[in-house]
Design a protein around this motif. Structure first.
Motif, PDB file in Angstrom:
ATOM      1  N   ALA A 241       0.748  -1.256  -0.098  1.00 45.03           N
ATOM      2  CA  ALA A 241       0.155   0.002   0.121  1.00 45.03           C
ATOM      3  C   ALA A 241       0.979   1.117   0.082  1.00 45.03           C
ATOM      4  CB  ALA A 241      -0.698   0.034   1.279  1.00 45.03           C
ATOM      5  N   ALA A 242       1.913   1.291   0.640  1.00 44.76           N
ATOM      6  CA  ALA A 242       2.900   2.568   0.895  1.00 44.76           C
ATOM      7  C   ALA A 242       3.364   2.612  -0.496  1.00 44.76           C
ATOM      8  CB  ALA A 242       3.858   2.348   2.041  1.00 44.76           C
ATOM      9  N   ALA A 289      -0.592   9.563   6.180  1.00 43.66           N
ATOM     10  CA  ALA A 289      -1.369   8.216   6.240  1.00 43.66           C
ATOM     11  C   ALA A 289      -1.017   7.838   7.803  1.00 43.66           C
ATOM     12  CB  ALA A 289      -1.246   7.177   5.451  1.00 43.66           C
ATOM     13  N   ARG A 290      -1.874   7.968   8.554  1.00 43.60           N
ATOM     14  CA  ARG A 290      -1.982   7.488   9.926  1.00 43.60           C
ATOM     15  C   ARG A 290      -1.503   6.105  10.189  1.00 43.60           C
ATOM     16  NH1 ARG A 290      -3.590   9.877  14.987  1.00 43.60           N
ATOM     17  NH2 ARG A 290      -3.812   8.653  16.561  1.00 43.60           N
ATOM     18  N   ALA A 364      12.671  -1.808   5.402  1.00 42.31           N
ATOM     19  CA  ALA A 364      12.497  -1.451   4.018  1.00 42.31           C
ATOM     20  C   ALA A 364      11.072  -0.771   4.051  1.00 42.31           C
ATOM     21  CB  ALA A 364      12.331  -2.762   3.131  1.00 42.31           C
ATOM     22  N   LEU A 365      10.004  -1.300   5.052  1.00 38.66           N
ATOM     23  CA  LEU A 365       8.769  -0.668   4.800  1.00 38.66           C
ATOM     24  C   LEU A 365       8.996   0.796   5.345  1.00 38.66           C
ATOM     25  CD1 LEU A 365       5.805  -0.456   5.045  1.00 38.66           C
ATOM     26  CD2 LEU A 365       5.903  -1.624   7.131  1.00 38.66           C
ATOM     27  N   VAL A 366       9.960   0.787   6.646  1.00 34.38           N
ATOM     28  CA  VAL A 366       9.833   2.327   7.166  1.00 34.38           C
ATOM     29  C   VAL A 366      10.618   3.179   6.139  1.00 34.38           C
ATOM     30  CG1 VAL A 366      11.209   3.608   8.979  1.00 34.38           C
ATOM     31  CG2 VAL A 366      10.213   1.235   9.445  1.00 34.38           C
ATOM     32  N   LEU A 371      10.029   8.070   2.462  1.00 34.52           N
ATOM     33  CA  LEU A 371       9.989   8.523   1.366  1.00 34.52           C
ATOM     34  C   LEU A 371       8.667   8.960   0.681  1.00 34.52           C
ATOM     35  CD1 LEU A 371      12.621   6.159  -0.410  1.00 34.52           C
ATOM     36  CD2 LEU A 371      12.994   8.433   0.543  1.00 34.52           C
ATOM     37  N   ALA A 372       7.781   8.117   1.011  1.00 37.29           N
ATOM     38  CA  ALA A 372       6.304   8.577   0.657  1.00 37.29           C
ATOM     39  C   ALA A 372       5.699   9.929   1.367  1.00 37.29           C
ATOM     40  CB  ALA A 372       5.131   7.372   0.884  1.00 37.29           C
ATOM     41  N   HIS A 373       6.257  10.130   2.448  1.00 37.08           N
ATOM     42  CA  HIS A 373       5.875  11.268   3.268  1.00 37.08           C
ATOM     43  C   HIS A 373       6.953  12.575   3.041  1.00 37.08           C
ATOM     44  CE1 HIS A 373       3.290   8.345   5.095  1.00 37.08           C
ATOM     45  NE2 HIS A 373       2.643   9.372   5.657  1.00 37.08           N
TER      46      HIS A 373
END
Length: 396
Positions: A241-242, A289-290, A364-366, A371-373
């Motif tokens: 999703a991210a 995104a919370r 990797a998720l972090v 980066l998305a934020h």
């Protein structure tokens, strides 16, 4: 197999697009050729009409044209002296015909257009024009149109290839993402599923011979394994999703999120005899995104707890300063080698020490979430001196 289908689809799209453009170019070229040649033919007819109207004798016609005249009551026909015998014969026959226009051939390679008229004084006139220059112009026009159409077709092929690549690119990307997700899931789920299956087999075997109260510890381990498996699945879903969904433009208090994460991870930290503290009293609003931010902080806390021995401490601190919000997760555990810092964010990379999940999709998720934020992740630490992972985001 899927790549072959995509290549075929792209080639088919290129062929269809280029074919359609080629047909359009051919039709336009043919229409231009017909209209141009008709216009040239009309222009020549107009020129011949003016010549017949203005001619006073047959001695001085325009270049490439020849005149013939038959005076009233005369049997002989006067013809321009430079005309060939074959052309003289054609003009002699022409002045004896009714007024009009026709094309004829003089010899083997000289086409001419003849216009016949009768004047009010009873004289008959005929003018012949050599059609070879006109046909050369038509040939040059046809060649120019052919070259233009070939160039247009080449451009159409390039444009069709670019359009087809752009059209198929989302399909190729979706296929790559699908395979990547399947590979991630297979890689991440293999070990916890194997452990879970093995532990369930042992419980089933011992359950036949041991009292239920003696299986409590093993049941707790089974629950822990199930929890680990659930975290892997959640990491996979949140990671997907991210990467591929636009972030909602909402204001999120990162300090509040940090307190929620600490409260949620508290029992897990206690079970590992790790003290989990939070320092996030002041509001720290960011946009994003919370859910994704909560999962990123959870991954950092989980990573820190896994690398702290019993009796250690993990501290979560959130601070707003200089237009940035910094959420730092610090531990006093085994630490890390600074040379490994960048590699730890690769998918499935891992360090050489620690019992937790400082590997796989967690970090990797972090990084994806950061980066998305429009933020980043900073890493500091040393072997044996703990590590600090800091999520840095723009403040609202």
């Amino acid at each position: 197999m899927d790549e072959v289908r995509l290549i075929r689809a792209r080639r088919r799209s290129v062929a269809q697009t280029a074919g359609a453009i080629g047909v359009v170019l051919l039709l336009v070229g043919a229409l231009m050729f017909v209209l141009t040649t008709r216009q040239e033919s009309r222009a020549l007819n107009g020129t011949l009409t003016r010549v017949l109207t203005m001619a006073e004798d047959v001695d001085d016609p325009p270049p490439g044209q020849y005149l013939a005249r038959q005076k009233p009551g005369a049997a002989d026909v006067e013809v321009t002296g430079s005309a060939s015998p074959e052309l003289v014969r054609v003009l002699d026959q022409a002045v004896r015909r009714p007024p009009g226009r026709f094309d004829a051939s003089v010899g083997d390679d000289q086409p001419v257009r003849v216009l016949v008229a009768r004047r009010s004084d009873g004289s008959r006139w005929a003018v012949a024009a050599d059609l070879r220059p006109l046909r050369r112009q038509r040939g040059q026009l046809a060649l120019a149109l052919l070259v233009a159409e070939l160039a247009g077709l080449a451009g159409a092929l390039v444009a069709a290839a670019l359009l087809a690549r752009r059209a198929v690119a989302p399909l190729a990307t979706a296929l790559t993402l699908q395979r990547r997700f399947v590979a991630d899931a297979s890689h991440e789920l293999r070990t916890p599923l194997t452990v879970l299956h093995t532990r369930a087999q042992l419980l089933a075997r011992r359950g036949r011979t041991q009292p239920a109260e003696q299986l409590t510890e093993q049941l707790d381990q089974l629950v822990a394994d199930t929890r680990a498996l659930g975290e892997v699945v959640e990491d996979l879903l949140v990671s997907a999703a991210a990467e591929h969904q636009p972030l909602p433009d909402t204001v999120v208090d990162l300090a509040e999120v940090a307190r929620e994460v600490v409260a949620s991870m508290g029992p897990y930290a206690q079970s590992r005899e790790v003290e989990l503290l939070v320092d996030a009293a002041e509001p720290a609003p960011v946009r994003g995104a919370r859910t994704a931010l909560r999962r990123a902080l959870t991954a950092l806390v989980d990573n820190a707890i896994g690398h702290v021995p019993p009796g250690g401490t993990v501290r979560v601190g959130v601070l707003r300063r200089d237009g940035r919000v910094r959420a730092a997760v610090a531990d006093d555990g085994v630490g890390l080698d600074p040379t490994e810092a960048d590699r730890l964010f690769d998918r499935f990379a891992h360090g050489d020490s620690g019992a937790g999940r400082r590997f796989g999709l967690g970090l990797a998720l972090v990084q994806h979430v950061a980066l998305a934020h429009r933020g980043a992740v900073e890493v500091t630490g040393a072997p044996g001196r703990g590590a600090t992972f800091t999520l840095v985001l723009p403040a609202t």
